[in-house]
Design a protein around this motif. Structure first.
Motif, PDB file in Angstrom:
ATOM      1  N   ILE A 134      -3.951  -5.655  -1.576  1.00 58.62           N
ATOM      2  CA  ILE A 134      -3.346  -6.773  -0.885  1.00 58.62           C
ATOM      3  C   ILE A 134      -3.748  -7.116   0.190  1.00 58.62           C
ATOM      4  CG2 ILE A 134      -2.752  -4.733   0.692  1.00 58.62           C
ATOM      5  CD1 ILE A 134      -0.203  -7.175  -0.721  1.00 58.62           C
ATOM      6  N   CYS A 136      -2.596  -4.537  -6.992  1.00 63.22           N
ATOM      7  CA  CYS A 136      -3.222  -5.673  -6.612  1.00 63.22           C
ATOM      8  C   CYS A 136      -3.857  -5.263  -5.400  1.00 63.22           C
ATOM      9  CB  CYS A 136      -2.409  -6.764  -6.109  1.00 63.22           C
ATOM     10  SG  CYS A 136      -1.220  -6.632  -4.983  1.00 63.22           S
ATOM     11  N   ARG A 161      -6.528  -4.116  14.652  1.00 66.94           N
ATOM     12  CA  ARG A 161      -5.214  -3.906  14.747  1.00 66.94           C
ATOM     13  C   ARG A 161      -4.650  -4.488  16.206  1.00 66.94           C
ATOM     14  NH1 ARG A 161      -4.053   0.001  10.626  1.00 66.94           N
ATOM     15  NH2 ARG A 161      -5.678   1.306  10.188  1.00 66.94           N
ATOM     16  N   ALA A 166       0.978  -1.137   0.248  1.00 71.21           N
ATOM     17  CA  ALA A 166      -0.092   0.091  -0.141  1.00 71.21           C
ATOM     18  C   ALA A 166       1.093   1.198   0.020  1.00 71.21           C
ATOM     19  CB  ALA A 166      -0.928  -0.084   1.353  1.00 71.21           C
ATOM     20  N   ALA A 167       1.805   1.385  -0.995  1.00 67.74           N
ATOM     21  CA  ALA A 167       2.602   2.589  -1.026  1.00 67.74           C
ATOM     22  C   ALA A 167       2.603   3.364  -2.279  1.00 67.74           C
ATOM     23  CB  ALA A 167       4.234   1.710  -1.212  1.00 67.74           C
TER      24      ALA A 167
END
Ligand code: NAD
Length: 259
Positions: A66, A64, A157, A14-15
């Motif tokens: 992820i 994609c 999380r 996710a960059a």
């Protein structure tokens, strides 16, 4: 300071934008070759091209989602043996917990707990065999101080955080570290969307919402992805081998506790 990781390979999830991009850029600045993922091919390719020309490292872009099995497979096909893994994905939506459906919980768990765990599971043994590995999970300050409307994020999380606490210690003697970075308020697209919604709800300008939110922080400003990325690069460096299973807050002093 030389981080000692030039020539290493990192998978940064996710960059294309925001905090993930901040991590990718900071690693590239240290000479790390990258595989980066995000959903939109065009934006991701533009980010890859910019990082390549700025830092001269290899950058492969894998478009994609992820958070899906297909996304895991695509990312790992491009980068089966990363030395560095940065786990990241979009955050779940806010809301009243009474309205969170089973499906919404599953999506949050897939994105913010099970995907990082799956990618760790599938890359960590290679790191152990090679005697070096760095895993950084981008989580949230909400792990330490829950935000009531972000119940999906608080829950999912925290599950990842508990898992990491155990595994990080189990592999600590092998040269592999796993740590979590907990962002407070950073100036990214995600935050801009939140400010827009608040401005609309309060019938004030976006600038006013931004100013009020920034003023309320001890640092008097939002964080920027560049400083977030540099902390990530340090955690991935040869100098951070004794930092194990930590939850590192980067929040401009917002968390009010002594410990
Ligand atoms: P952002 O919206 O600026 O960037 C998100 C990046 O993730 C983009 O590159 C986007 O394309 C990619 N992405 C999103 N979902 C994806 C998916 N399913 N598969 C592949 N790529 C995907 O967001 P950000 O502010 O950088 O936030 C990153 C993470 O940090 C999120 O989980 C967010 O909830 C969390 N976080 C952010 C802040 C903040 O202040 N910005 C605070 C706490 C937590």
């Amino acid at each position: 300071m030389d981080m000692g990781i030039a020539g290493r390979t990192a998978l940064v999830c996710a960059a294309s934008k925001g905090l993930g991009r901040g991590c990718a850029e900071a690693l590239a600045a240290e000479g790390v070759n990258l595989v980066i993922t995000a959903r939109t091919a065009e934006t991701l390719e533009a980010t890859a091209a910019s990082i390549r020309s700025k830092y001269g490292v290899n950058v492969q872009a894998v478009a994609c989602d992820i958070t899906t099995p297909e996304g895991h497979a695509a990312a790992l096909a491009a980068c089966p043996q990363p030395d560095i893994l940065v786990n990241n994905a979009g955050g779940p939506p806010p809301g009243d917990f009474r309205n969170f459906t089973h499906d919404m919980w599953i999506k949050a768990l897939e994105a913010n707990m099970l995907t990082p765990i799956e990618l760790i599971k599938r890359t960590i043994d290679g790191m152990i065999d090679r005697g070096f590995g760095r895993i950084v999970n981008i989580t949230s300050s909400s792990v330490k101080a829950p935000i009531d409307v972000l119940g999906l994020s608080n829950g999912a999380r925290s599950g990842l955080t508990g898992f990491v606490a155990g595994v990080a210690r189990k592999v600590a003697s092998t040269g592999v570290t796993i740590n979590n970075l907990l962002p407070g308020t950073f100036d990214t697209d995600r935050i801009a969307v939140t400010f827009e919604a608040q401005a609309k709800a309060q019938n004030v300008s976006i600038d006013e919402v931004r100013a009020r939110r920034a003023e309320a922080l001890p640092a008097g400003r939002f964080g920027n992805p560049d400083e977030f990325g540099r902390t990530c690069a340090f955690l991935c460096s040869v100098h951070a081998g004794y930092i194990i299973g930590q939850n590192i807050l980067i929040d401009g002093g917002a968390y009010p506790g002594t410990y």
